[in-house]
Design a protein around this motif. Sequence first.
Motif, PDB file in Angstrom:
ATOM      1  N   LEU A   1      -3.514   6.041  -2.310  1.00 29.81           N
ATOM      2  CA  LEU A   1      -2.754   4.862  -1.905  1.00 29.81           C
ATOM      3  C   LEU A   1      -3.673   3.652  -1.799  1.00 29.81           C
ATOM      4  O   LEU A   1      -4.818   3.758  -1.360  1.00 29.81           O
ATOM      5  CB  LEU A   1      -2.062   5.121  -0.566  1.00 29.81           C
ATOM      6  N   GLY A   2      -3.163   2.514  -2.223  1.00 29.66           N
ATOM      7  CA  GLY A   2      -3.900   1.269  -2.067  1.00 29.66           C
ATOM      8  C   GLY A   2      -4.959   0.997  -3.111  1.00 29.66           C
ATOM      9  O   GLY A   2      -5.679  -0.005  -3.007  1.00 29.66           O
ATOM     10  N   ARG A   3      -5.076   1.844  -4.135  1.00 25.32           N
ATOM     11  CA  ARG A   3      -6.120   1.580  -5.121  1.00 25.32           C
ATOM     12  C   ARG A   3      -5.673   0.489  -6.092  1.00 25.32           C
ATOM     13  O   ARG A   3      -4.477   0.274  -6.315  1.00 25.32           O
ATOM     14  CB  ARG A   3      -6.487   2.847  -5.881  1.00 25.32           C
ATOM     15  N   SER A   4      -6.627  -0.171  -6.684  1.00 26.98           N
ATOM     16  CA  SER A   4      -6.330  -1.227  -7.645  1.00 26.98           C
ATOM     17  C   SER A   4      -6.094  -0.621  -9.022  1.00 26.98           C
ATOM     18  O   SER A   4      -6.375   0.556  -9.267  1.00 26.98           O
ATOM     19  CB  SER A   4      -7.485  -2.233  -7.698  1.00 26.98           C
ATOM     20  N   GLY A   5      -5.585  -1.440  -9.934  1.00 32.69           N
ATOM     21  CA  GLY A   5      -5.369  -0.987 -11.296  1.00 32.69           C
ATOM     22  C   GLY A   5      -4.309   0.094 -11.410  1.00 32.69           C
ATOM     23  O   GLY A   5      -4.448   1.028 -12.197  1.00 32.69           O
ATOM     24  N   ARG A   6      -3.238  -0.021 -10.633  1.00 36.42           N
ATOM     25  CA  ARG A   6      -2.216   1.033 -10.599  1.00 36.42           C
ATOM     26  C   ARG A   6      -1.523   1.196 -11.945  1.00 36.42           C
ATOM     27  O   ARG A   6      -1.275   0.227 -12.659  1.00 36.42           O
ATOM     28  CB  ARG A   6      -1.172   0.712  -9.517  1.00 36.42           C
ATOM     29  N   LEU A   7      -1.212   2.473 -12.276  1.00 39.91           N
ATOM     30  CA  LEU A   7      -0.593   2.809 -13.551  1.00 39.91           C
ATOM     31  C   LEU A   7       0.808   3.376 -13.333  1.00 39.91           C
ATOM     32  O   LEU A   7       0.995   4.287 -12.528  1.00 39.91           O
ATOM     33  CB  LEU A   7      -1.440   3.829 -14.308  1.00 39.91           C
ATOM     34  N   LEU A   8       1.760   2.832 -14.074  1.00 44.36           N
ATOM     35  CA  LEU A   8       3.150   3.285 -14.028  1.00 44.36           C
ATOM     36  C   LEU A   8       3.458   4.053 -15.308  1.00 44.36           C
ATOM     37  O   LEU A   8       3.226   3.572 -16.417  1.00 44.36           O
ATOM     38  CB  LEU A   8       4.097   2.088 -13.909  1.00 44.36           C
TER      39      LEU A   8
END
Length: 352
Positions: free
Chosen positions: A167-174
């Motif tokens: 949770l809260g990490r950058s660069g999230r991937l969908l």
Amino acid sequence: MKAFLAVARAAAQAGAAQLAQRPGTLAPLGIEDLGAETKTSGSDWVTDFDRRAEDAIRYVLRSYRPHDEIYGEEYGATTVEEPSGYRWSIDPLDGTTNFIRGLPHYCSSVAVEHEGTWIAAAIVAPALGRSWWASADGGAFTSNHGPLDVGLTTTPAQPVRLSGPLLGRSGRLLASGFAYDPQRRGFQFQQLQRLVSAGDFADLRRAGSAALDLCMVADGTLDAFAEYGLQEYDWAAGALIAQEAGVPVRRAAWPQSDTTPDWTLAGDLGLALHELDVESHHPVGRTVLHGSVATDDAAGWIQTFTDSAASAFTIANFHVQCTVAEGAVHVTATGPADGVEALQEKLKAVSW
């Protein structure tokens, strides 16, 4: 529960063993190599391997659970005399186009439900050398087992318990996927643009297998998943695996996407289900209900439906938002128009 999980894993392994006999290396193969033909469109393929894998899965299920019903992608629903009440949902080859083209993201997927509750699931991806499995309230796990060889694994690695994405990490991937029908695909593009913005995603990933997308959310490789119009066998196993990894999961309200499509969601998306649209020509559509319940313990009433302190929860495929007032809780419920009776049965205390 352990017995059902053992059967699910054996069945998924049997299906994957057939896929592991794909000729040659991971390079594109011709139609004559695969016995391939199209189904609904020029991009929707079925091969002899799909059929052989489903035959293998069904053989295992019938051997261990002869009174269970089976719903599979290639052969449809199978009913039995004296049904047990348990039903298996199987996709023998999720990612057929990948399989044909030589892309490694394909798998056999097996799950079982009883009275609407999914209780065990297993997914095996032979070209990746990976397995995922889960049981209700028993957690979700993965292991590396190396390429399958005629149905037998190499010495398996120690299973790892899954806990979802960081949770809260950058660069999230969908993760998502797209329909074969151009009109529906345009609708999906429109909604995904909203999701990417609302969920602060850095990028999209399209692996070509919804089952594996859900597994990769479960193991934290991806951060969230959203796809509109999946069939039940596409999401049945992966959704339970993600759920048991602690990922918020919302299953499609209807199992048949060709007649009543809906969203399958997993992870923190930035938008709630009721904020996502369904197609304008949807035969059922959504409805919004307003009601209230008189209570002096508003928090206690809400917590009978959710483990968290949140004022919103999902029940009977409805998103339920609660607003606390003096001596009452006001309720707004958004969900499938054909599910009102089921919702009202669950929330008997509410005056609508």
